[in-house]
Design a protein around this motif. Structure first.
Motif, PDB file in Angstrom:
ATOM      1  N   GLY A  46       0.802  -1.220   0.000  1.00 50.47           N
ATOM      2  CA  GLY A  46       0.000   0.000   0.000  1.00 50.47           C
ATOM      3  C   GLY A  46       0.835   1.269   0.000  1.00 50.47           C
ATOM      4  O   GLY A  46       0.292   2.376   0.096  1.00 50.47           O
ATOM      5  N   ARG A  49       0.270   4.675  -1.956  1.00 55.52           N
ATOM      6  CA  ARG A  49      -0.710   5.669  -1.502  1.00 55.52           C
ATOM      7  C   ARG A  49      -0.185   6.510  -0.347  1.00 55.52           C
ATOM      8  O   ARG A  49      -0.871   7.415   0.123  1.00 55.52           O
ATOM      9  CB  ARG A  49      -2.004   4.964  -1.058  1.00 55.52           C
ATOM     10  N   SER A 106      -1.322   0.557  -9.942  1.00 54.95           N
ATOM     11  CA  SER A 106      -1.457   1.035  -8.570  1.00 54.95           C
ATOM     12  C   SER A 106      -0.764   2.387  -8.391  1.00 54.95           C
ATOM     13  O   SER A 106      -1.296   3.284  -7.724  1.00 54.95           O
ATOM     14  CB  SER A 106      -0.866   0.013  -7.590  1.00 54.95           C
ATOM     15  N   GLY A 110      -2.666   5.717  -7.327  1.00 48.93           N
ATOM     16  CA  GLY A 110      -2.270   6.362  -6.078  1.00 48.93           C
ATOM     17  C   GLY A 110      -2.054   7.851  -6.218  1.00 48.93           C
ATOM     18  O   GLY A 110      -2.197   8.602  -5.252  1.00 48.93           O
TER      19      GLY A 110
END
Length: 240
Positions: A46, A49, A106, A110
């Motif tokens: 993650g 982000r 991703s 993000g």
């Protein structure tokens, strides 16, 4: 496609069904490279982000990078770790670009890498590339660049010393092992740009940071961010 070709394709699929690159189970219809279950349970970080994530803090404390991210945690015993070792050491390079595309999507979603101008794969020494037949970082970088909609820059940075594998070096020796290993040979292609430097795995970070430092020293108006496919939790002070 001829009838014979179609029959051969169907027979090949029956006898040698495509398998998940992570768990090794046959892929179901519509699945690509990695099965649905493995994708759903992937050890994602993650970090794409989080501007101030643990990897960024680790890197920024040593080299003035703009961003630092990783897609997966490099977890001991994980099928994802075996997959990465597969295209790193066993010639199983095909999943690298696909997973690079997932990572690139991703990064795009993000929003922290919107100002990246180009993607630079971490180079291999020519001898090592010749022996391996490819540079896995290039496949990952291709997937990322395609999703970010930017160019892929090969040959701007070269590896001029064929250093021993970092995985075989004691942790305390890794920074010295890669000191002076890289050189910028096309500085004009990097000047004034924000480049994303891509590699497969970050453990201590010595290799990527040495390359980033070389770029910044040779091209002072270049900005560098780092994207690794996987990062070691142990090096970030986490379990795994």
């Amino acid at each position: 496609m001829s009838i014979l070709s179609e029959l051969w394709r169907d027979l090949s699929a029956l006898l040698f069904p495509p398998r998940c690159a992570v768990c090794g189970e046959p892929l179901a219809a519509g699945e690509r490279t990695v099965c649905t279950l493995c994708r759903a349970t992937a050890p994602l970080t993650g970090y794409w982000r989080e501007a101030d994530n643990p990897l960024f803090r680790k890197c920024r404390g040593l080299v003035p990078v703009c961003r630092a991210s990783a897609y997966l945690f490099f977890v001991r015993g994980s099928g994802w770790r075996r997959m990465i070792h597969g295209f790193k050491y066993r010639g199983a390079w095909r999943p690298a670009r696909t997973v690079g595309e997932w990572y690139g999507a991703s990064l795009r979603e993000g929003g922290l890498h919107d100002d990246v101008d180009a993607v630079v794969p971490l180079p291999l020494h020519p001898l090592k590339r010749c022996l391996r037949g490819y540079n896995q970082a290039e496949y990952i970088a291709e997937g990322i660049a395609a999703q970010l909609g930017v160019g892929l820059l090969r040959g701007c940075v070269v590896r001029r010393r064929n250093t021993p594998s970092q995985a075989l070096r004691p942790r305390r020796e890794r920074a010295g092992n890669v000191a002076g290993a890289f050189a910028v040979v096309r500085p004009e292609r990097l000047a004034g740009r924000h480049v994303l430097l891509v590699d497969d795995v970050v453990t201590t970070g010595s290799t990527l940071l040495s390359c980033a430092e070389t770029i910044l020293a040779a091209v002072p108006d270049c900005r560098v961010s780092i994207a690794a496919l996987a990062v070691s939790r142990r090096e970030l002070g986490e379990e795994g």
